[in-house]
Write a protein that holds these residues in place. Structure first.
Motif, PDB file in Angstrom:
ATOM      1  N   GLN A  53       0.844  -1.189   0.000  1.00 30.55           N
ATOM      2  CA  GLN A  53       0.000   0.000   0.000  1.00 30.55           C
ATOM      3  C   GLN A  53       0.882   1.242   0.000  1.00 30.55           C
ATOM      4  O   GLN A  53       2.088   1.162   0.242  1.00 30.55           O
ATOM      5  CB  GLN A  53      -0.919   0.019   1.217  1.00 30.55           C
ATOM      6  CG  GLN A  53      -1.883  -1.135   1.252  1.00 30.55           C
ATOM      7  CD  GLN A  53      -2.725  -1.159   2.518  1.00 30.55           C
ATOM      8  OE1 GLN A  53      -2.505  -0.383   3.438  1.00 30.55           O
ATOM      9  NE2 GLN A  53      -3.676  -2.064   2.565  1.00 30.55           N
ATOM     10  N   ILE A  72     -14.790   4.976   1.359  1.00 28.48           N
ATOM     11  CA  ILE A  72     -14.020   5.772   0.411  1.00 28.48           C
ATOM     12  C   ILE A  72     -14.103   7.231   0.853  1.00 28.48           C
ATOM     13  O   ILE A  72     -15.174   7.710   1.223  1.00 28.48           O
ATOM     14  CB  ILE A  72     -14.598   5.631  -1.021  1.00 28.48           C
ATOM     15  CG1 ILE A  72     -14.606   4.171  -1.469  1.00 28.48           C
ATOM     16  CG2 ILE A  72     -13.844   6.517  -2.007  1.00 28.48           C
ATOM     17  CD1 ILE A  72     -13.243   3.562  -1.671  1.00 28.48           C
ATOM     18  N   TYR A  80      -9.989   8.531  -2.283  1.00 22.84           N
ATOM     19  CA  TYR A  80      -8.958   7.839  -1.516  1.00 22.84           C
ATOM     20  C   TYR A  80      -9.541   6.599  -0.851  1.00 22.84           C
ATOM     21  O   TYR A  80     -10.678   6.620  -0.374  1.00 22.84           O
ATOM     22  CB  TYR A  80      -8.400   8.753  -0.413  1.00 22.84           C
ATOM     23  CG  TYR A  80      -7.738  10.004  -0.915  1.00 22.84           C
ATOM     24  CD1 TYR A  80      -6.365  10.035  -1.128  1.00 22.84           C
ATOM     25  CD2 TYR A  80      -8.470  11.151  -1.172  1.00 22.84           C
ATOM     26  CE1 TYR A  80      -5.743  11.200  -1.581  1.00 22.84           C
ATOM     27  CE2 TYR A  80      -7.862  12.313  -1.629  1.00 22.84           C
ATOM     28  CZ  TYR A  80      -6.504  12.322  -1.828  1.00 22.84           C
ATOM     29  OH  TYR A  80      -5.892  13.468  -2.286  1.00 22.84           O
ATOM     30  N   PHE A  81      -8.724   5.547  -0.804  1.00 23.53           N
ATOM     31  CA  PHE A  81      -9.048   4.378   0.015  1.00 23.53           C
ATOM     32  C   PHE A  81      -8.628   4.704   1.439  1.00 23.53           C
ATOM     33  O   PHE A  81      -7.548   5.257   1.652  1.00 23.53           O
ATOM     34  CB  PHE A  81      -8.280   3.141  -0.454  1.00 23.53           C
ATOM     35  CG  PHE A  81      -8.620   2.718  -1.856  1.00 23.53           C
ATOM     36  CD1 PHE A  81      -9.842   2.127  -2.142  1.00 23.53           C
ATOM     37  CD2 PHE A  81      -7.723   2.908  -2.893  1.00 23.53           C
ATOM     38  CE1 PHE A  81     -10.157   1.733  -3.437  1.00 23.53           C
ATOM     39  CE2 PHE A  81      -8.017   2.516  -4.183  1.00 23.53           C
ATOM     40  CZ  PHE A  81      -9.239   1.933  -4.458  1.00 23.53           C
ATOM     41  N   ARG A  83      -7.031   3.438   4.483  1.00 24.70           N
ATOM     42  CA  ARG A  83      -6.167   2.302   4.802  1.00 24.70           C
ATOM     43  C   ARG A  83      -6.028   2.064   6.295  1.00 24.70           C
ATOM     44  O   ARG A  83      -5.807   0.935   6.730  1.00 24.70           O
ATOM     45  CB  ARG A  83      -4.783   2.492   4.178  1.00 24.70           C
ATOM     46  CG  ARG A  83      -4.803   2.485   2.674  1.00 24.70           C
ATOM     47  CD  ARG A  83      -5.365   1.185   2.166  1.00 24.70           C
ATOM     48  NE  ARG A  83      -5.254   1.081   0.723  1.00 24.70           N
ATOM     49  CZ  ARG A  83      -5.931   0.243  -0.007  1.00 24.70           C
ATOM     50  NH1 ARG A  83      -6.776  -0.589   0.554  1.00 24.70           N
ATOM     51  NH2 ARG A  83      -5.775   0.205  -1.309  1.00 24.70           N
ATOM     52  N   GLU A 102      -4.950   6.408   0.875  1.00 23.50           N
ATOM     53  CA  GLU A 102      -4.207   6.073  -0.342  1.00 23.50           C
ATOM     54  C   GLU A 102      -5.031   6.538  -1.535  1.00 23.50           C
ATOM     55  O   GLU A 102      -6.198   6.160  -1.692  1.00 23.50           O
ATOM     56  CB  GLU A 102      -3.965   4.565  -0.443  1.00 23.50           C
ATOM     57  CG  GLU A 102      -3.238   4.170  -1.703  1.00 23.50           C
ATOM     58  CD  GLU A 102      -2.993   2.667  -1.805  1.00 23.50           C
ATOM     59  OE1 GLU A 102      -2.351   2.262  -2.790  1.00 23.50           O
ATOM     60  OE2 GLU A 102      -3.439   1.908  -0.927  1.00 23.50           O
ATOM     61  N   GLU A 103      -4.438   7.355  -2.391  1.00 24.08           N
ATOM     62  CA  GLU A 103      -5.174   7.895  -3.532  1.00 24.08           C
ATOM     63  C   GLU A 103      -5.529   6.797  -4.519  1.00 24.08           C
ATOM     64  O   GLU A 103      -4.721   5.932  -4.822  1.00 24.08           O
ATOM     65  CB  GLU A 103      -4.357   8.978  -4.232  1.00 24.08           C
ATOM     66  CG  GLU A 103      -5.145   9.688  -5.313  1.00 24.08           C
ATOM     67  CD  GLU A 103      -4.460  10.910  -5.864  1.00 24.08           C
ATOM     68  OE1 GLU A 103      -5.026  11.526  -6.766  1.00 24.08           O
ATOM     69  OE2 GLU A 103      -3.361  11.251  -5.393  1.00 24.08           O
ATOM     70  N   ASP A 104      -6.768   6.858  -5.014  1.00 24.72           N
ATOM     71  CA  ASP A 104      -7.232   5.920  -6.034  1.00 24.72           C
ATOM     72  C   ASP A 104      -6.977   6.553  -7.391  1.00 24.72           C
ATOM     73  O   ASP A 104      -7.672   7.480  -7.795  1.00 24.72           O
ATOM     74  CB  ASP A 104      -8.719   5.628  -5.842  1.00 24.72           C
ATOM     75  CG  ASP A 104      -9.290   4.754  -6.943  1.00 24.72           C
ATOM     76  OD1 ASP A 104      -8.525   3.962  -7.532  1.00 24.72           O
ATOM     77  OD2 ASP A 104     -10.489   4.869  -7.220  1.00 24.72           O
ATOM     78  N   ASP A 105      -5.979   6.057  -8.098  1.00 22.03           N
ATOM     79  CA  ASP A 105      -5.599   6.621  -9.391  1.00 22.03           C
ATOM     80  C   ASP A 105      -6.453   6.109 -10.539  1.00 22.03           C
ATOM     81  O   ASP A 105      -6.365   6.609 -11.649  1.00 22.03           O
ATOM     82  CB  ASP A 105      -4.126   6.309  -9.693  1.00 22.03           C
ATOM     83  CG  ASP A 105      -3.195   6.983  -8.705  1.00 22.03           C
ATOM     84  OD1 ASP A 105      -3.546   8.074  -8.213  1.00 22.03           O
ATOM     85  OD2 ASP A 105      -2.123   6.419  -8.424  1.00 22.03           O
ATOM     86  N   SER A 106      -7.299   5.116 -10.283  1.00 18.26           N
ATOM     87  CA  SER A 106      -8.052   4.503 -11.378  1.00 18.26           C
ATOM     88  C   SER A 106      -9.187   5.382 -11.883  1.00 18.26           C
ATOM     89  O   SER A 106      -9.621   5.245 -13.025  1.00 18.26           O
ATOM     90  CB  SER A 106      -8.614   3.153 -10.933  1.00 18.26           C
ATOM     91  OG  SER A 106      -9.623   3.332  -9.957  1.00 18.26           O
ATOM     92  N   TRP A 109     -14.275   5.630  -9.025  1.00 18.66           N
ATOM     93  CA  TRP A 109     -15.284   6.014  -8.029  1.00 18.66           C
ATOM     94  C   TRP A 109     -16.088   7.229  -8.436  1.00 18.66           C
ATOM     95  O   TRP A 109     -17.237   7.353  -8.070  1.00 18.66           O
ATOM     96  CB  TRP A 109     -14.637   6.221  -6.665  1.00 18.66           C
ATOM     97  CG  TRP A 109     -14.090   4.953  -6.119  1.00 18.66           C
ATOM     98  CD1 TRP A 109     -12.783   4.644  -5.923  1.00 18.66           C
ATOM     99  CD2 TRP A 109     -14.816   3.780  -5.755  1.00 18.66           C
ATOM    100  NE1 TRP A 109     -12.652   3.375  -5.444  1.00 18.66           N
ATOM    101  CE2 TRP A 109     -13.890   2.809  -5.343  1.00 18.66           C
ATOM    102  CE3 TRP A 109     -16.166   3.443  -5.746  1.00 18.66           C
ATOM    103  CZ2 TRP A 109     -14.263   1.552  -4.898  1.00 18.66           C
ATOM    104  CZ3 TRP A 109     -16.540   2.184  -5.307  1.00 18.66           C
ATOM    105  CH2 TRP A 109     -15.592   1.261  -4.893  1.00 18.66           C
TER     106      TRP A 109
END
Length: 113
Positions: A53, A72, A80-81, A83, A102-106, A109
């Motif tokens: 992570q 989220i 961001y997740f 964690r 943790e940033e969600d780069d995908s 969301w």
């Protein structure tokens, strides 16, 4: 600590179990908080890296026992997740919750709101 860095919105992930496959996930608003940004320490950073992570942001909000690591977080247009959740007291003895994010780069969301 002053919680003047911005506003974070916490969402829970809801899955429609009654529909046909594939299961559809959507975000349901849980709460909104003012937050203060903290420094991500080297130990926290490396402990997260050991389990694959990355902690991008550490924030502090007023105590909220309802937040889960499955939730989220959204700050401005970034998701961001969550964690790690750390319920603690700040330097004045006030009950707070610290969230390691943790940033969600995908970008998946933002389409699920």
């Amino acid at each position: 600590m002053l919680h003047d860095s911005g506003i974070v919105t916490i969402y829970r992930v809801s899955v429609d179990e009654n529909g046909p496959p594939p299961k559809v996930e959507k975000l349901v608003k849980r709460s909104t908080h003012y937050f203060g940004e903290m420094t991500v320490g080297i130990q926290r950073y490396y402990e997260a890296a050991k389990v694959g992570q990355q902690i991008d942001l550490l924030i502090e909000i007023w105590r909220d026992p309802n937040i889960k690591t499955r939730d989220i977080a959204q700050i401005e247009d970034r998701f961001y997740f969550i964690r790690q959740i750390t319920p603690t007291k700040d330097e004045d003895g006030i009950l707070v919750t610290r969230l390691s994010l943790e940033e969600d780069d995908s970008g998946t969301w933002s389409a699920k709101l």
